[in-house]
Design a protein around this motif. Structure first.
Motif, PDB file in Angstrom:
ATOM      1  N   GLN A 195      69.046 -43.602  44.565  1.00  0.00           N
ATOM      2  CA  GLN A 195      70.598 -43.340  44.287  1.00  0.00           C
ATOM      3  C   GLN A 195      71.192 -43.731  43.845  1.00  0.00           C
ATOM      4  N   VAL A 196      72.122 -43.474  42.319  1.00  0.00           N
ATOM      5  CA  VAL A 196      72.852 -43.848  41.667  1.00  0.00           C
ATOM      6  C   VAL A 196      73.546 -44.891  42.347  1.00  0.00           C
ATOM      7  N   VAL A 197      73.963 -46.322  42.002  1.00  0.00           N
ATOM      8  CA  VAL A 197      75.280 -46.821  42.557  1.00  0.00           C
ATOM      9  C   VAL A 197      75.887 -47.223  41.324  1.00  0.00           C
ATOM     10  N   ILE A 198      77.233 -46.880  40.992  1.00  0.00           N
ATOM     11  CA  ILE A 198      77.741 -47.109  39.960  1.00  0.00           C
ATOM     12  C   ILE A 198      79.017 -48.724  40.595  1.00  0.00           C
ATOM     13  N   GLY A 199      78.772 -49.649  40.286  1.00  0.00           N
ATOM     14  CA  GLY A 199      80.267 -50.418  41.134  1.00  0.00           C
ATOM     15  C   GLY A 199      79.414 -50.797  42.051  1.00  0.00           C
ATOM     16  N   GLU A 200      80.226 -50.255  42.624  1.00  0.00           N
ATOM     17  CA  GLU A 200      80.667 -49.935  44.330  1.00  0.00           C
ATOM     18  C   GLU A 200      79.758 -48.237  45.273  1.00  0.00           C
ATOM     19  N   LYS A 201      80.067 -47.997  44.119  1.00  0.00           N
ATOM     20  CA  LYS A 201      80.078 -46.599  44.484  1.00  0.00           C
ATOM     21  C   LYS A 201      79.079 -45.907  44.486  1.00  0.00           C
ATOM     22  N   GLU A 202      79.116 -44.940  45.561  1.00  0.00           N
ATOM     23  CA  GLU A 202      77.324 -43.730  45.711  1.00  0.00           C
ATOM     24  C   GLU A 202      77.670 -42.617  44.500  1.00  0.00           C
ATOM     25  N   TYR A 203      76.745 -42.354  43.747  1.00  0.00           N
ATOM     26  CA  TYR A 203      76.920 -40.754  42.617  1.00  0.00           C
ATOM     27  C   TYR A 203      75.685 -40.214  42.871  1.00  0.00           C
ATOM     28  N   GLY A 204      74.946 -39.836  42.748  1.00  0.00           N
ATOM     29  CA  GLY A 204      73.356 -38.515  42.389  1.00  0.00           C
ATOM     30  C   GLY A 204      72.516 -39.613  43.338  1.00  0.00           C
ATOM     31  N   MET A 205      71.273 -38.534  44.189  1.00  0.00           N
ATOM     32  CA  MET A 205      70.725 -38.357  45.166  1.00  0.00           C
ATOM     33  C   MET A 205      69.781 -37.739  43.305  1.00  0.00           C
ATOM     34  N   GLY A 206      68.264 -38.748  43.386  1.00  0.00           N
ATOM     35  CA  GLY A 206      67.057 -37.628  43.508  1.00  0.00           C
ATOM     36  C   GLY A 206      66.111 -37.765  43.726  1.00  0.00           C
ATOM     37  N   ILE A 207      65.461 -36.891  43.460  1.00  0.00           N
ATOM     38  CA  ILE A 207      63.450 -37.617  43.806  1.00  0.00           C
ATOM     39  C   ILE A 207      62.622 -37.234  43.246  1.00  0.00           C
ATOM     40  N   GLY A 208      61.353 -37.445  43.053  1.00  0.00           N
ATOM     41  CA  GLY A 208      60.763 -37.539  42.359  1.00  0.00           C
ATOM     42  C   GLY A 208      59.225 -38.250  43.199  1.00  0.00           C
ATOM     43  N   ASN A 209      57.941 -37.897  42.592  1.00  0.00           N
ATOM     44  CA  ASN A 209      56.248 -38.280  43.061  1.00  0.00           C
ATOM     45  C   ASN A 209      56.077 -40.086  42.272  1.00  0.00           C
ATOM     46  N   PHE A 210      57.137 -40.224  41.269  1.00  0.00           N
ATOM     47  CA  PHE A 210      57.158 -41.883  40.778  1.00  0.00           C
ATOM     48  C   PHE A 210      58.621 -42.224  40.800  1.00  0.00           C
ATOM     49  N   LYS A 211      58.987 -43.211  41.387  1.00  0.00           N
ATOM     50  CA  LYS A 211      59.974 -43.845  41.397  1.00  0.00           C
ATOM     51  C   LYS A 211      61.325 -43.703  39.649  1.00  0.00           C
ATOM     52  N   LYS A 212      60.664 -43.218  38.412  1.00  0.00           N
ATOM     53  CA  LYS A 212      61.333 -43.261  37.251  1.00  0.00           C
ATOM     54  C   LYS A 212      61.799 -41.679  37.226  1.00  0.00           C
ATOM     55  N   GLU A 213      60.428 -40.910  38.034  1.00  0.00           N
ATOM     56  CA  GLU A 213      60.587 -39.441  37.521  1.00  0.00           C
ATOM     57  C   GLU A 213      62.549 -39.536  38.949  1.00  0.00           C
ATOM     58  N   ALA A 214      62.448 -40.257  39.754  1.00  0.00           N
ATOM     59  CA  ALA A 214      63.484 -40.585  40.839  1.00  0.00           C
ATOM     60  C   ALA A 214      64.750 -40.674  40.115  1.00  0.00           C
ATOM     61  N   GLU A 215      64.550 -41.746  39.446  1.00  0.00           N
ATOM     62  CA  GLU A 215      65.588 -42.666  38.799  1.00  0.00           C
ATOM     63  C   GLU A 215      66.353 -41.858  38.047  1.00  0.00           C
ATOM     64  N   GLN A 216      65.216 -40.622  37.036  1.00  0.00           N
ATOM     65  CA  GLN A 216      65.817 -39.722  36.068  1.00  0.00           C
ATOM     66  C   GLN A 216      66.942 -38.643  36.425  1.00  0.00           C
ATOM     67  N   SER A 217      66.901 -38.061  37.804  1.00  0.00           N
ATOM     68  CA  SER A 217      66.674 -36.836  38.482  1.00  0.00           C
ATOM     69  C   SER A 217      68.133 -37.493  38.829  1.00  0.00           C
ATOM     70  N   ALA A 218      68.342 -38.793  39.364  1.00  0.00           N
ATOM     71  CA  ALA A 218      69.132 -39.167  39.451  1.00  0.00           C
ATOM     72  C   ALA A 218      70.521 -39.695  38.421  1.00  0.00           C
ATOM     73  N   ALA A 219      70.324 -39.745  37.506  1.00  0.00           N
ATOM     74  CA  ALA A 219      71.046 -40.065  36.420  1.00  0.00           C
ATOM     75  C   ALA A 219      71.544 -38.884  36.203  1.00  0.00           C
ATOM     76  N   GLU A 220      70.433 -37.981  36.677  1.00  0.00           N
ATOM     77  CA  GLU A 220      70.990 -36.805  35.290  1.00  0.00           C
ATOM     78  C   GLU A 220      72.170 -35.942  36.297  1.00  0.00           C
TER      79      GLU A 220
END
Length: 227
Positions: A195-220
């Motif tokens: 999950q993306v957290v900006i400051g203290e606020k939670e935003y998008g959640m992403g999933i993936g078979n790799f952490k980087k893939e999940a992070e990209q999905s969450a960022a998108e």
């Protein structure tokens, strides 16, 4: 599995297997095996199919994306070889109708569960590889992944984390964090939830078979929320 049933699936994917048992195993979910006291199910085939798929797509990108550096190729491959892509292929095959599930798993939505369908696609790829060899299996993969490979999302792949960083920096000094919420699945086939957290606020959640893939999905997903 009734003979006509497996014949229908072979027709669906355009292959006549020499070894029908390997195909039937590819379509056998662990829940069905447990319910019927079977010693084998498709998890080991998933492991093999994932490797065959990775190699085939890697070779394709290496040969056809000659202007891309290693980082670009890695990102493109991650976009193609992911759960959502596997699910799209499984939907082409109406795969949920052919997976052997326990009664409980079927009643709880197993026939349409994204992870179940995606994993079974990998198992089917492994079955094709074992029955027909690598060259045939790779042609099979490219046939069903061609639209995904050629999609603008892949060809014009953008680093969503970089885009999000630039977007936030232009508006605020808040820091972006990517929090690992959980990881699940067997050791060879982990699924990460980030999950993306900006400051203290939670935003998008992403999933993936790799952490980087999940992070990209969450960022998108976060970018879509903010834009």
């Amino acid at each position: 599995m009734k003979e006509g049933f497996i014949d229908k699936f072979q027709h669906k994917i355009g292959i006549k297997f020499d070894n029908l048992k390997i195909l039937e195993l590819a379509l056998t979910h662990s829940s069905y095996a447990n319910e019927h006291n079977l010693s084998e199910y498709n998890e080991r085939l998933e492991f093999l199919g994932d490797s065959v798929l990775q190699l085939c797509i890697t070779e394709y990108l290496y040969e056809n994306c000659k202007d891309n550096n290693e980082g670009d190729l890695t990102r493109k491959r991650a976009t193609i070889v992911c759960e959502s892509s596997l699910y799209k292929v499984g939907k082409q095959w109406d795969l949920g109708e052919f997976i052997k599930l326990s009664k409980g798993e079927s009643l709880s939505g197993g026939k349409t569960r994204i992870s179940t369908i995606a994993d079974t696609v990998e198992a089917v790829i492994a079955a094709v590889y074992l029955d027909k060899g690598y060259k045939f299996a790779c042609k099979f993969i490219l046939k069903f992944f061609k639209d995904i490979i050629k999609s603008s999302e892949v060809i014009n792949y953008l680093d969503h984390k970089t885009r999000l960083q630039e977007f936030i920096q232009a508006k605020t000094s808040d820091k972006i964090k990517y929090n690992l919420i959980k990881e699940e699945g067997p050791s060879h086939k982990k699924i990460f939830h980030v999950q993306v957290v900006i400051g203290e606020k939670e935003y998008g959640m992403g999933i993936g078979n790799f952490k980087k893939e999940a992070e990209q999905s969450a960022a998108e997903k976060t970018l879509k929320m903010l834009e």
